[in-house]
Design a protein around this motif. Structure first.
Motif, PDB file in Angstrom:
ATOM      1  N   LYS A  22      -5.935   5.019  -0.901  1.00 42.75           N
ATOM      2  CA  LYS A  22      -6.005   6.269  -1.657  1.00 42.75           C
ATOM      3  C   LYS A  22      -5.053   6.250  -2.845  1.00 42.75           C
ATOM      4  O   LYS A  22      -5.259   6.965  -3.827  1.00 42.75           O
ATOM      5  CB  LYS A  22      -5.686   7.467  -0.756  1.00 42.75           C
ATOM      6  N   SER A  23      -4.014   5.399  -2.753  1.00 40.33           N
ATOM      7  CA  SER A  23      -3.043   5.282  -3.832  1.00 40.33           C
ATOM      8  C   SER A  23      -3.477   4.264  -4.885  1.00 40.33           C
ATOM      9  O   SER A  23      -2.757   4.030  -5.855  1.00 40.33           O
ATOM     10  CB  SER A  23      -1.679   4.881  -3.249  1.00 40.33           C
ATOM     11  N   GLY A  24      -4.660   3.638  -4.681  1.00 41.39           N
ATOM     12  CA  GLY A  24      -5.211   2.773  -5.700  1.00 41.39           C
ATOM     13  C   GLY A  24      -5.021   1.292  -5.499  1.00 41.39           C
ATOM     14  O   GLY A  24      -5.348   0.487  -6.388  1.00 41.39           O
ATOM     15  N   HIS A  25      -4.528   0.887  -4.332  1.00 36.68           N
ATOM     16  CA  HIS A  25      -4.277  -0.532  -4.079  1.00 36.68           C
ATOM     17  C   HIS A  25      -5.494  -1.203  -3.435  1.00 36.68           C
ATOM     18  O   HIS A  25      -6.340  -0.551  -2.816  1.00 36.68           O
ATOM     19  CB  HIS A  25      -3.050  -0.692  -3.186  1.00 36.68           C
ATOM     20  N   VAL A 395       4.995   4.001   4.400  1.00 36.29           N
ATOM     21  CA  VAL A 395       4.699   2.639   3.936  1.00 36.29           C
ATOM     22  C   VAL A 395       4.166   2.672   2.507  1.00 36.29           C
ATOM     23  O   VAL A 395       4.574   1.866   1.652  1.00 36.29           O
ATOM     24  CB  VAL A 395       3.691   1.958   4.887  1.00 36.29           C
ATOM     25  N   THR A 396       3.285   3.611   2.212  1.00 33.03           N
ATOM     26  CA  THR A 396       2.718   3.729   0.867  1.00 33.03           C
ATOM     27  C   THR A 396       3.789   4.064  -0.154  1.00 33.03           C
ATOM     28  O   THR A 396       3.804   3.505  -1.262  1.00 33.03           O
ATOM     29  CB  THR A 396       1.597   4.783   0.861  1.00 33.03           C
ATOM     30  N   GLU A 401       7.212   2.085  -4.540  1.00 34.44           N
ATOM     31  CA  GLU A 401       8.617   2.173  -4.983  1.00 34.44           C
ATOM     32  C   GLU A 401       8.987   3.614  -5.322  1.00 34.44           C
ATOM     33  O   GLU A 401       9.677   3.902  -6.293  1.00 34.44           O
ATOM     34  CB  GLU A 401       8.858   1.229  -6.164  1.00 34.44           C
ATOM     35  N   GLU A 402       8.503   4.506  -4.470  1.00 29.95           N
ATOM     36  CA  GLU A 402       8.819   5.922  -4.579  1.00 29.95           C
ATOM     37  C   GLU A 402       9.690   6.338  -3.398  1.00 29.95           C
ATOM     38  O   GLU A 402       9.657   5.705  -2.342  1.00 29.95           O
ATOM     39  CB  GLU A 402       7.537   6.761  -4.568  1.00 29.95           C
TER      40      GLU A 402
END
Length: 416
Positions: A22-25, A395-396, A401-402
């Motif tokens: 969902k984060s685009g990876h 994990v996401t 790196e947030e």
């Protein structure tokens, strides 16, 4: 966008895959067995903000050897000569203190409520359907002393902002009018709920596959190639190489040995649990999940069946089903549920799995300091299903790196 390789196809791996996608990876999931058939499969499926006490707590220490050396007890240590086991036992005992519980109860509350909120949020989207219900949880007590202990925990839960109360026999009957229980009373934790773990995992898998996420089942990682301060690639038992930007290891109890290759010391033991299901009948006509407080047996009702689960057997990587342990769960259930009379012939889908237990009862989630593209997510013990969404979200955040939405310092990989 990053290329992500997730090793482990249980609840932590699948929720990590979901939120990373969902984060685009671009995500590939590598599982040595079939997706969802290891520790997640026969889990009781409880979502438990009420479990704000770490597994290592004074109540366990009090019973100590009485439990550990009794093969019929809820918590049994199978004797074997293993230096890692000896170290784990000493560490576990050192954490069975009131101070340890106090130091971690706010964190366990927060991560559980975070996960519960994510479950409810997921219900509202259309990515996949799953059976989550905010049912509450009953801690059923036969003995006066146990009920007094639960009264203390209810008070503490209320002080932590969790909803709960003590129920007497009449209150239990009002909550569950179609069933009858041989108990003095119960603690009722209103924030708790339940899911069907395997159905949930398969629903996530089916959605992700339709979105292009790659799943490799029966894919055992045989080698990990390192290059300086990074993982270069993974190689499976068929010789296939997997190259990614980031590597997530969510391999449950097996992560402890894998971590040694990365110069990580994450002590862990497999806590073997057993479960089975029984088709619904008149005696089992209830809808609230429960834990038999004295026997540590979890009972989770679904539409057409009830799952019975229990025991914590520290026995290495042995997943064989022990008839005596399964029968103990059956007998305990018959003693608490009037007219249930569960027979061996009624028991279906017998299962044993290894819960990954850290000595302090806190999961391990974090990024390696030595290998910059390595993230570990394991050690959830009996609350892996409960913490699945929060684990995936954390994990996401680490991959992106947030800063995670909750403080994860207590789960750091370098605390031992």
């Amino acid at each position: 966008m990053k290329e992500i390789a997730i090793v482990g196809g249980g609840i932590s791996g699948l929720f990590s895959a979901y939120f990373l996608h969902k984060s685009g990876h671009k995500v590939t999931v590598l599982e040595s067995n079939k997706i969802g058939v290891e520790c997640s499969y026969g889990n009781a499926g409880l979502i438990v903000p009420s479990h704000f006490e770490a597994l290592a707590n004074p109540g366990v220490l009090k019973k100590g050897l009485k439990w550990m050396l009794n093969p019929n007890s809820p918590f049994f240590l199978k004797p074997r000569f293993d230096l890692d086991l000896v170290k784990w036992i000493f560490r576990f005992n050192s954490f069975c203190t009131k101070k340890h519980v106090e130091n971690n109860k706010y964190f366990l509350r927060d991560i559980s409520l975070y996960s519960t909120a994510l479950y409810k949020e997921l219900l509202g989207n259309e990515d996949f359907d799953f059976d989550y219900k905010n049912t509450g949880l009953l801690m059923m007590c036969k003995e006066e002393k146990t009920l007094l202990e639960e009264e203390h925990l209810i008070k503490e839960a209320n002080e932590l902002g969790l909803k709960g109360k003590i129920l007497n026999k009449e209150d239990i009957k009002k909550l569950e009018p179609n069933a009858s229980f041989d108990v003095l009373g119960a603690a009722y934790y209103e924030d708790d709920g339940r899911v069907q773990p395997y159905d949930l995992i398969i629903a996530i898998k089916n959605y992700l596959e339709s979105e292009g996420v790659v799943f490799k089942e029966d894919c055992k990682i045989e080698d990990i190639n390192l290059s300086g301060s990074k993982i270069d690639s993974l190689v499976d038992d068929a010789g296939t190489k997997y190259v990614a930007d980031e590597y997530i290891f969510a391999t449950g109890v097996f992560t402890a040995n894998i971590a040694k290759k990365f110069k990580l010391n994450i002590p862990m033991q497999g806590g073997k649990g057993f479960s089975f299901i029984v088709k619904k009948n008149d005696a089992l006509n209830f809808s609230t999940p429960m834990i038999l407080a004295e026997e540590k047996v979890a009972i989770t009702p679904y539409d057409s069946y009830v799952r019975f689960a229990g025991t914590m057997m520290i026995c290495g990587e042995d997943k064989t089903i022990v008839d005596r342990r399964v029968n103990n769960i059956r007998n305990a259930s018959n003693n608490y549920i009037n007219n249930s009379n569960i027979q061996k012939s009624d028991m279906e889908d017998l299962w044993a799995g290894l819960r990954p237990c850290s000595p302090d009862g806190i999961p391990y989630i974090g990024r390696s300091k030595e290998f910059s593209n390595l993230i570990i997510a394991t050690g959830h013990a009996m609350i892996g299903i409960s913490l699945g969404p929060s684990t995936g979200k954390i994990v996401t955040s680490l991959v992106n790196e947030e800063k995670p939405e909750i403080d994860i310092e207590k789960m750091n990989l370098y605390r031992f």
